[in-house]
Design a protein around this motif. Structure first.
Motif, mmCIF file in Angstrom:
data_model
loop_
_atom_site.group_PDB
_atom_site.id
_atom_site.type_symbol
_atom_site.label_atom_id
_atom_site.label_comp_id
_atom_site.label_asym_id
_atom_site.label_seq_id
_atom_site.Cartn_x
_atom_site.Cartn_y
_atom_site.Cartn_z
ATOM 1 N N THR A 44 -13.927 6.176 -5.658
ATOM 2 C CA THR A 44 -14.967 6.304 -4.641
ATOM 3 C C THR A 44 -15.234 4.918 -4.077
ATOM 4 O OG1 THR A 44 -15.944 8.045 -5.999
ATOM 5 C CG2 THR A 44 -17.292 7.183 -4.216
ATOM 6 N N CYS A 45 -15.208 4.788 -2.752
ATOM 7 C CA CYS A 45 -15.499 3.499 -2.114
ATOM 8 C C CYS A 45 -16.592 3.710 -1.081
ATOM 9 C CB CYS A 45 -14.265 2.919 -1.430
ATOM 10 S SG CYS A 45 -12.912 2.535 -2.563
ATOM 11 N N ILE A 96 -8.665 -0.377 4.894
ATOM 12 C CA ILE A 96 -7.592 -1.113 4.238
ATOM 13 C C ILE A 96 -6.688 -0.091 3.560
ATOM 14 C CG2 ILE A 96 -7.071 -2.760 2.403
ATOM 15 C CD1 ILE A 96 -10.002 -3.789 2.880
ATOM 16 N N GLU A 97 -5.401 -0.211 3.783
ATOM 17 C CA GLU A 97 -4.466 0.666 3.081
ATOM 18 C C GLU A 97 -3.931 -0.077 1.865
ATOM 19 O OE1 GLU A 97 -1.368 2.246 5.516
ATOM 20 O OE2 GLU A 97 -2.702 3.838 6.212
ATOM 21 N N PHE A 98 -3.831 0.623 0.751
ATOM 22 C CA PHE A 98 -3.301 -0.009 -0.448
ATOM 23 C C PHE A 98 -2.558 1.016 -1.281
ATOM 24 C CE2 PHE A 98 -7.653 1.292 -0.989
ATOM 25 C CZ PHE A 98 -7.732 1.890 -2.224
ATOM 26 N N GLN A 99 -1.536 0.516 -1.949
ATOM 27 C CA GLN A 99 -0.729 1.368 -2.817
ATOM 28 C C GLN A 99 -1.457 1.559 -4.142
ATOM 29 O OE1 GLN A 99 2.104 2.603 -0.667
ATOM 30 N NE2 GLN A 99 2.724 2.684 -2.790
ATOM 31 N N VAL A 100 -1.374 2.747 -4.682
ATOM 32 C CA VAL A 100 -1.916 3.006 -6.006
ATOM 33 C C VAL A 100 -0.823 3.647 -6.845
ATOM 34 C CG1 VAL A 100 -3.545 4.396 -7.344
ATOM 35 C CG2 VAL A 100 -4.309 3.234 -5.272
ATOM 36 N N ALA A 118 -9.249 2.885 2.540
ATOM 37 C CA ALA A 118 -10.690 2.832 2.327
ATOM 38 C C ALA A 118 -11.269 1.668 3.102
ATOM 39 C CB ALA A 118 -10.995 2.658 0.834
ATOM 40 N N PRO A 119 -12.537 1.778 3.488
ATOM 41 C CA PRO A 119 -13.181 0.636 4.138
ATOM 42 C C PRO A 119 -13.411 -0.472 3.120
ATOM 43 C CG PRO A 119 -14.795 2.369 3.717
ATOM 44 C CD PRO A 119 -13.451 2.923 3.322
ATOM 45 N N PRO A 120 -13.450 -1.721 3.584
ATOM 46 C CA PRO A 120 -13.744 -2.809 2.641
ATOM 47 C C PRO A 120 -15.115 -2.601 2.015
ATOM 48 C CG PRO A 120 -13.353 -3.665 4.879
ATOM 49 C CD PRO A 120 -13.276 -2.173 4.953
ATOM 50 N N GLY A 121 -15.270 -3.007 0.789
ATOM 51 C CA GLY A 121 -16.566 -2.855 0.130
ATOM 52 C C GLY A 121 -16.391 -2.524 -1.336
ATOM 53 N N GLU A 122 -17.472 -2.020 -1.919
ATOM 54 C CA GLU A 122 -17.459 -1.765 -3.347
ATOM 55 C C GLU A 122 -16.821 -0.413 -3.644
ATOM 56 O OE1 GLU A 122 -20.810 -3.041 -6.022
ATOM 57 O OE2 GLU A 122 -21.009 -0.865 -6.186
ATOM 58 N N CYS A 123 -15.930 -0.415 -4.622
ATOM 59 C CA CYS A 123 -15.266 0.812 -5.045
ATOM 60 C C CYS A 123 -15.525 1.032 -6.529
ATOM 61 C CB CYS A 123 -13.756 0.706 -4.829
ATOM 62 S SG CYS A 123 -13.286 0.565 -3.094
ATOM 63 N N ILE A 152 -11.246 -5.968 -0.658
ATOM 64 C CA ILE A 152 -11.355 -6.940 0.421
ATOM 65 C C ILE A 152 -10.128 -6.852 1.304
ATOM 66 C CG2 ILE A 152 -12.881 -8.583 -0.737
ATOM 67 C CD1 ILE A 152 -10.413 -10.154 -1.545
ATOM 68 N N PRO A 153 -10.322 -7.077 2.605
ATOM 69 C CA PRO A 153 -9.162 -6.996 3.495
ATOM 70 C C PRO A 153 -8.163 -8.089 3.142
ATOM 71 C CG PRO A 153 -11.202 -7.429 4.746
ATOM 72 C CD PRO A 153 -11.556 -7.404 3.290
ATOM 73 N N PRO A 154 -6.895 -7.803 3.320
ATOM 74 C CA PRO A 154 -5.902 -8.848 3.063
ATOM 75 C C PRO A 154 -6.132 -9.997 4.032
ATOM 76 C CG PRO A 154 -4.894 -6.930 4.123
ATOM 77 C CD PRO A 154 -6.314 -6.560 3.808
ATOM 78 N N SER A 155 -5.892 -11.207 3.588
ATOM 79 C CA SER A 155 -6.132 -12.324 4.483
ATOM 80 C C SER A 155 -5.089 -12.294 5.595
ATOM 81 C CB SER A 155 -6.061 -13.639 3.723
ATOM 82 O OG SER A 155 -4.970 -13.619 2.866
ATOM 83 N N PRO A 156 -5.511 -12.636 6.803
ATOM 84 C CA PRO A 156 -4.554 -12.614 7.911
ATOM 85 C C PRO A 156 -3.468 -13.640 7.675
ATOM 86 C CG PRO A 156 -6.612 -13.671 8.583
ATOM 87 C CD PRO A 156 -6.831 -13.103 7.203
#
Length: 119
Positions: A43-44, A23-27, A62-67, A106-110
Protein backbone atom coordinates in the motif's frame (compact mmCIF):
# COMPACT_ATOMS: atom_id res chain seq x y z
CA UNK A 1 -0.92 16.85 -45.33
CA UNK A 2 -0.09 19.37 -42.66
CA UNK A 3 -1.06 18.55 -39.06
CA UNK A 4 -4.25 20.22 -37.79
CA UNK A 5 -3.66 23.47 -35.91
CA UNK A 6 -3.33 23.05 -32.19
CA UNK A 7 -6.27 24.30 -30.12
CA UNK A 8 -5.80 27.70 -28.49
CA UNK A 9 -4.30 27.49 -25.03
CA UNK A 10 -6.69 28.20 -22.15
CA UNK A 11 -6.31 31.50 -20.29
CA UNK A 12 -3.39 31.41 -17.92
CA UNK A 13 -4.24 30.51 -14.35
CA UNK A 14 -1.99 30.45 -11.30
CA UNK A 15 0.49 27.61 -11.70
CA UNK A 16 -0.49 24.43 -9.93
CA UNK A 17 2.21 21.95 -9.06
CA UNK A 18 1.54 18.93 -11.25
CA UNK A 19 1.10 15.70 -9.34
CA UNK A 20 4.29 13.72 -9.19
CA UNK A 21 4.28 11.12 -11.92
CA UNK A 22 3.99 7.56 -10.65
CA UNK A 23 7.18 5.60 -10.26
CA UNK A 24 7.42 2.21 -11.91
CA UNK A 25 9.49 -0.42 -10.16
CA UNK A 26 10.15 -4.10 -10.52
CA UNK A 27 9.10 -6.40 -7.70
CA UNK A 28 10.28 -9.96 -7.27
CA UNK A 29 9.35 -12.29 -4.45
CA UNK A 30 10.74 -15.73 -3.83
CA UNK A 31 14.02 -17.52 -3.46
CA UNK A 32 13.18 -19.55 -0.38
CA UNK A 33 11.19 -22.58 0.68
CA UNK A 34 7.48 -23.16 1.21
CA UNK A 35 6.54 -20.41 -1.25
CA UNK A 36 2.89 -21.45 -1.06
CA UNK A 37 2.69 -19.99 2.47
CA UNK A 38 3.79 -16.53 1.39
CA UNK A 39 1.48 -13.63 0.66
CA UNK A 40 1.93 -9.86 0.71
CA UNK A 41 0.20 -6.59 -0.06
CA UNK A 42 1.79 -3.24 -0.85
CA UNK A 43 0.00 0.00 0.00
CA UNK A 44 1.44 3.40 -0.97
CA UNK A 45 -0.06 6.75 -0.01
CA UNK A 46 -3.18 4.95 1.17
CA UNK A 47 -3.80 3.10 -2.11
CA UNK A 48 -3.38 -0.61 -2.75
CA UNK A 49 -0.54 -0.92 -5.26
CA UNK A 50 -0.03 -4.64 -5.54
CA UNK A 51 -0.38 -7.98 -3.85
CA UNK A 52 0.66 -11.51 -4.51
CA UNK A 53 2.55 -14.48 -3.23
CA UNK A 54 5.75 -16.26 -4.16
CA UNK A 55 7.15 -16.68 -6.64
CA UNK A 56 6.15 -13.26 -7.99
CA UNK A 57 7.67 -10.99 -10.59
CA UNK A 58 6.06 -7.89 -11.98
CA UNK A 59 6.16 -4.16 -12.45
CA UNK A 60 4.21 -2.00 -10.04
CA UNK A 61 3.51 1.70 -10.30
CA UNK A 62 2.96 4.03 -7.34
CA UNK A 63 3.19 7.71 -6.53
CA UNK A 64 6.27 8.79 -4.58
CA UNK A 65 5.72 8.71 -0.85
CA UNK A 66 5.35 6.34 2.04
CA UNK A 67 4.63 2.70 1.31
CA UNK A 68 3.75 -0.13 3.65
CA UNK A 69 4.46 -3.75 2.83
CA UNK A 70 2.34 -6.23 4.77
CA UNK A 71 3.83 -9.72 4.78
CA UNK A 72 1.88 -12.82 5.73
CA UNK A 73 2.80 -16.44 6.21
CA UNK A 74 -0.08 -18.88 6.35
CA UNK A 75 1.80 -21.45 8.44
CA UNK A 76 3.14 -18.91 10.91
CA UNK A 77 6.84 -19.76 10.64
CA UNK A 78 8.08 -16.80 8.62
CA UNK A 79 9.01 -16.68 4.97
CA UNK A 80 11.64 -19.48 5.05
CA UNK A 81 14.21 -17.47 3.13
CA UNK A 82 11.86 -15.87 0.61
CA UNK A 83 12.62 -12.23 -0.10
CA UNK A 84 10.44 -9.33 -1.27
CA UNK A 85 12.63 -7.12 -3.45
CA UNK A 86 11.52 -3.91 -5.08
CA UNK A 87 12.22 -0.19 -5.39
CA UNK A 88 15.74 -0.70 -4.06
CA UNK A 89 14.59 -2.44 -0.87
CA UNK A 90 14.67 -6.03 0.30
CA UNK A 91 12.37 -7.34 3.03
CA UNK A 92 11.54 -10.70 4.51
CA UNK A 93 9.44 -12.11 7.31
CA UNK A 94 11.92 -13.69 9.72
CA UNK A 95 9.37 -15.50 11.87
CA UNK A 96 5.71 -15.58 12.74
CA UNK A 97 2.66 -15.17 10.56
CA UNK A 98 2.64 -11.42 9.98
CA UNK A 99 5.02 -8.54 9.59
CA UNK A 100 4.95 -5.03 8.21
CA UNK A 101 7.66 -2.80 6.79
CA UNK A 102 7.42 0.86 5.84
CA UNK A 103 9.63 2.52 3.27
CA UNK A 104 9.73 5.70 1.24
CA UNK A 105 9.35 5.43 -2.51
CA UNK A 106 11.46 8.12 -4.09
CA UNK A 107 11.66 8.97 -7.77
CA UNK A 108 14.83 7.84 -9.47
CA UNK A 109 17.28 10.68 -9.79
CA UNK A 110 17.29 12.23 -13.24
CA UNK A 111 20.28 11.38 -15.40
CA UNK A 112 23.04 13.97 -15.16
CA UNK A 113 22.89 16.57 -17.90
CA UNK A 114 25.25 15.70 -20.71
CA UNK A 115 28.22 17.97 -20.61
CA UNK A 116 28.23 20.21 -23.61
CA UNK A 117 31.65 20.54 -25.21
CA UNK A 118 33.31 23.80 -24.29
CA UNK A 119 34.11 26.10 -27.18
Amino acid sequence: PSPPPSPPSPPSSPPIAPPAPPIEFQVTVGGGGWEGEVSWTLTCSGALIGSGGAPYSGTLSAPPGECTLDMNDSYGDGWNGNLWEGAGYTFTLDSGSYGSETFILIPPSPPPPSASPSP
